[in-house]
Write a protein that holds these residues in place. Structure first.
Motif, PDB file in Angstrom:
ATOM      1  N   ALA A   1      11.150  17.533 -14.938  1.00  9.91           N
ATOM      2  CA  ALA A   1      10.045  18.206 -15.484  1.00  9.91           C
ATOM      3  C   ALA A   1      10.391  18.520 -16.979  1.00  9.91           C
ATOM      4  N   SER A   2      11.528  18.614 -17.462  1.00  8.20           N
ATOM      5  CA  SER A   2      11.618  18.593 -18.651  1.00  8.20           C
ATOM      6  C   SER A   2      11.486  17.201 -19.540  1.00  8.20           C
ATOM      7  N   ARG A   3      11.151  16.151 -18.940  1.00  4.34           N
ATOM      8  CA  ARG A   3      10.963  14.860 -19.669  1.00  4.34           C
ATOM      9  C   ARG A   3       9.435  14.522 -19.597  1.00  4.34           C
ATOM     10  N   PRO A   4       8.726  14.061 -20.873  1.00  2.68           N
ATOM     11  CA  PRO A   4       7.419  13.534 -20.891  1.00  2.68           C
ATOM     12  C   PRO A   4       7.226  12.276 -19.752  1.00  2.68           C
ATOM     13  N   ILE A   5       6.043  12.593 -19.218  1.00  2.03           N
ATOM     14  CA  ILE A   5       5.574  11.453 -18.033  1.00  2.03           C
ATOM     15  C   ILE A   5       5.395  10.381 -18.812  1.00  2.03           C
ATOM     16  N   ARG A   6       5.874   9.078 -18.294  1.00  4.42           N
ATOM     17  CA  ARG A   6       5.533   7.760 -18.951  1.00  4.42           C
ATOM     18  C   ARG A   6       4.663   7.125 -18.176  1.00  4.42           C
ATOM     19  N   SER A   7       4.849   7.062 -16.719  1.00  4.78           N
ATOM     20  CA  SER A   7       3.893   6.206 -15.938  1.00  4.78           C
ATOM     21  C   SER A   7       3.690   7.102 -14.624  1.00  4.78           C
ATOM     22  N   TRP A   8       2.701   6.527 -13.794  1.00  5.34           N
ATOM     23  CA  TRP A   8       2.322   7.287 -12.605  1.00  5.34           C
ATOM     24  C   TRP A   8       2.810   6.346 -11.317  1.00  5.34           C
ATOM     25  N   ARG A   9       3.473   6.856 -10.662  1.00  2.48           N
ATOM     26  CA  ARG A   9       3.616   6.069  -9.238  1.00  2.48           C
ATOM     27  C   ARG A   9       2.936   6.456  -7.890  1.00  2.48           C
ATOM     28  N   PHE A  10       2.877   5.652  -7.285  1.00  5.35           N
ATOM     29  CA  PHE A  10       2.153   5.746  -5.945  1.00  5.35           C
ATOM     30  C   PHE A  10       3.100   6.332  -4.862  1.00  5.35           C
ATOM     31  N   LEU A  11       2.898   7.404  -4.247  1.00  2.00           N
ATOM     32  CA  LEU A  11       3.732   7.815  -3.005  1.00  2.00           C
ATOM     33  C   LEU A  11       3.677   7.188  -1.758  1.00  2.00           C
ATOM     34  N   VAL A  12       4.468   6.241  -1.611  1.00  2.00           N
ATOM     35  CA  VAL A  12       4.268   5.120  -0.190  1.00  2.00           C
ATOM     36  C   VAL A  12       4.788   5.826   0.882  1.00  2.00           C
ATOM     37  N   GLU A  13       3.966   5.494   2.056  1.00  2.00           N
ATOM     38  CA  GLU A  13       4.147   5.943   3.216  1.00  2.00           C
ATOM     39  C   GLU A  13       5.421   5.532   3.986  1.00  2.00           C
ATOM     40  N   PRO A  14       6.130   6.003   4.677  1.00  2.00           N
ATOM     41  CA  PRO A  14       7.510   5.868   5.556  1.00  2.00           C
ATOM     42  C   PRO A  14       6.941   4.630   6.610  1.00  2.00           C
ATOM     43  N   GLY A  15       8.027   3.750   6.896  1.00  2.00           N
ATOM     44  CA  GLY A  15       7.589   2.991   8.139  1.00  2.00           C
ATOM     45  C   GLY A  15       7.101   1.543   7.798  1.00  2.00           C
ATOM     46  N   VAL A  16       6.820   0.671   8.735  1.00  2.00           N
ATOM     47  CA  VAL A  16       6.860  -0.728   8.590  1.00  2.00           C
ATOM     48  C   VAL A  16       5.463  -1.190   8.388  1.00  2.00           C
TER      49      VAL A  16
ATOM     50  N   GLN B   1       6.874  -5.368   6.219  1.00  2.00           N
ATOM     51  CA  GLN B   1       7.594  -4.999   5.217  1.00  2.00           C
ATOM     52  C   GLN B   1       7.825  -3.591   5.320  1.00  2.00           C
ATOM     53  N   ASP B   2       8.908  -2.776   4.962  1.00  2.00           N
ATOM     54  CA  ASP B   2       9.124  -1.578   5.037  1.00  2.00           C
ATOM     55  C   ASP B   2       9.037  -1.241   3.310  1.00  2.00           C
ATOM     56  N   VAL B   3       8.061  -0.830   2.975  1.00  2.00           N
ATOM     57  CA  VAL B   3       7.716  -0.386   1.580  1.00  2.00           C
ATOM     58  C   VAL B   3       8.555   0.352   0.997  1.00  2.00           C
ATOM     59  N   ALA B   4       8.701   1.563   1.767  1.00  2.00           N
ATOM     60  CA  ALA B   4       9.710   2.496   1.252  1.00  2.00           C
ATOM     61  C   ALA B   4      11.020   1.987   1.007  1.00  2.00           C
ATOM     62  N   ALA B   5      11.538   1.334   1.923  1.00  2.00           N
ATOM     63  CA  ALA B   5      12.756   0.672   1.773  1.00  2.00           C
ATOM     64  C   ALA B   5      13.151  -0.329   1.083  1.00  2.00           C
ATOM     65  N   GLU B   6      11.946  -1.420   0.708  1.00  2.00           N
ATOM     66  CA  GLU B   6      12.288  -2.539   0.078  1.00  2.00           C
ATOM     67  C   GLU B   6      11.815  -2.535  -1.419  1.00  2.00           C
ATOM     68  N   VAL B   7      10.621  -1.370  -1.678  1.00  2.00           N
ATOM     69  CA  VAL B   7      10.212  -1.418  -2.987  1.00  2.00           C
ATOM     70  C   VAL B   7      10.328  -0.036  -3.620  1.00  2.00           C
ATOM     71  N   GLY B   8       9.980   0.977  -2.759  1.00  2.00           N
ATOM     72  CA  GLY B   8       9.804   2.311  -3.387  1.00  2.00           C
ATOM     73  C   GLY B   8       8.561   2.529  -3.774  1.00  2.00           C
ATOM     74  N   ASP B   9       8.635   3.765  -4.288  1.00  2.00           N
ATOM     75  CA  ASP B   9       7.264   4.257  -4.861  1.00  2.00           C
ATOM     76  C   ASP B   9       6.891   3.319  -5.942  1.00  2.00           C
ATOM     77  N   PHE B  10       5.722   2.619  -6.041  1.00  2.00           N
ATOM     78  CA  PHE B  10       5.373   1.674  -7.208  1.00  2.00           C
ATOM     79  C   PHE B  10       4.424   2.281  -7.961  1.00  2.00           C
ATOM     80  N   ILE B  11       4.572   1.603  -9.370  1.00  2.00           N
ATOM     81  CA  ILE B  11       3.683   2.031 -10.546  1.00  2.00           C
ATOM     82  C   ILE B  11       2.315   1.586 -10.435  1.00  2.00           C
ATOM     83  N   VAL B  12       1.504   2.439 -10.721  1.00  2.00           N
ATOM     84  CA  VAL B  12      -0.078   2.204 -10.602  1.00  2.00           C
ATOM     85  C   VAL B  12      -0.628   2.464 -12.005  1.00  2.00           C
ATOM     86  N   ARG B  13      -0.011   3.273 -12.602  1.00  2.00           N
ATOM     87  CA  ARG B  13      -0.443   3.217 -14.124  1.00  2.00           C
ATOM     88  C   ARG B  13       0.710   3.161 -15.024  1.00  2.00           C
ATOM     89  N   ARG B  14       0.896   2.401 -15.974  1.00  2.00           N
ATOM     90  CA  ARG B  14       2.052   2.041 -16.619  1.00  2.00           C
ATOM     91  C   ARG B  14       2.301   2.806 -17.659  1.00  2.00           C
TER      92      ARG B  14
END
Length: 295
Positions: free
Chosen positions: A132-147, A160-173
């Protein structure tokens, strides 16, 4: 009931088409024509720093010289920012994106560790208290759990288990540009694309794009990922690796090489027009339309 077939070819104008680009374009075009569908052309210039001035027009000229005719007018992603902004707003309102303060060099290799991910049950736009104390740089998509599972029409069942293999990914750089994953999903949904045929290097993006499409209430297209052309060192032929531009002054040679790369035997066609007629018939026999397979 299946939707009428709509395919697309979506090159990035970071340089002219090369042999690997043609393989993807050929497969996409043949699949659309074999299904008696539409084949759209989209210039994916959303990554503006990588765009080479004039490369889009060179690409259009190369496609025309090879007999690849698209339906309707081409579209450029840089003219579609309002669509991406609207989709982003919907994701934000639904709590599916959050601001991220992370710098790339701070992150470990592998999937995003969730440093700025909001605590369970909180509003996603607020982010994690630790960030919270740091400026926002990018925006990430909150991925769903599961395969995430789907069937690739060339490669078969995929998961592919997106949460386990990629994690929340960037949608705005961090530079303010829209990320490829968001733009392509929004574009395919807006253009009514039912079938995506592209290179196997993008297979890994499919599960992420399916999650994004679902979050936006869009149908996920069927997918078919074709083999890549590799250089002598075993690397993917690409513009970044300085792959030579196609010599479209000899169109039939280019077409035959791409056809062979797709695993087909040589065709006796004497002209590009005859080649496309014969190749479409061969493709239709191999990839017979099957409405029941639609995602």
């Amino acid at each position: 009931m299946s939707r009428p077939y709509v395919g697309r070819f979506a090159p990035s104008p970071s340089g002219p088409l090369h042999a690997g680009s043609l393989v993807a374009a050929m497969a996409s075009h043949l699949d659309a024509r074999a299904h008696r569908g539409r084949w759209l052309l989209r210039i994916e210039d959303i990554d503006e720093p990588r765009t080479v001035p004039g490369a889009d027009r060179v690409i259009l000229g190369q496609l025309e010289a090879l007999g690849l005719r698209w339906d309707g007018e081409p579209v450029w992603q840089t003219a579609r920012h309002r669509l991406y902004e609207r989709a982003f707003g919907r994701l934000r309102d639904a709590g599916r994106v959050y601001g991220c303060a992370c710098v790339r060099r701070e992150l470990p290799p592998g999937p995003y560790p969730g440093t700025c991910r909001p605590p369970t049950g909180s509003a996603a736009p607020g982010g994690h208290p630790a960030a919270a104390s740091r400026p926002i740089r990018s925006w990430r998509f909150l991925v769903e759990p599961g395969v995430e599972t789907f069937t690739d029409r060339w490669l078969g069942p995929q998961s592919q288990d997106v949460a386990a293999e990629v994690g929340d990914f960037i949608v705005r750089r961090a530079d303010g540009l829209w990320a490829y994953q968001l733009a392509v999903v929004v574009d395919d949904g807006d253009q009514g694309v039912t079938d995506v045929v592209r290179g196997a290097d993008l297979l890994d993006s499919t599960a992420r794009q399916r999650q994004l499409a679902r979050a936006l209430g869009l149908p996920a297209p069927r997918v078919l990922h074709v083999p890549l052309i590799l250089d002598a060192a075993g690397h993917k032929l690409s513009k970044q690796n300085h792959a030579p531009a196609l010599d479209v002054s000899r169109p039939l040679e280019c077409l035959r090489a791409a056809w062979k790369a797709l695993g087909f035997a040589d065709l006796p066609a004497a002209t590009p027009q005859a080649f496309w007629l014969e190749a479409t018939a061969h493709w239709a026999r191999r990839f017979e339309p099957d409405p029941a397979c639609r995602a």
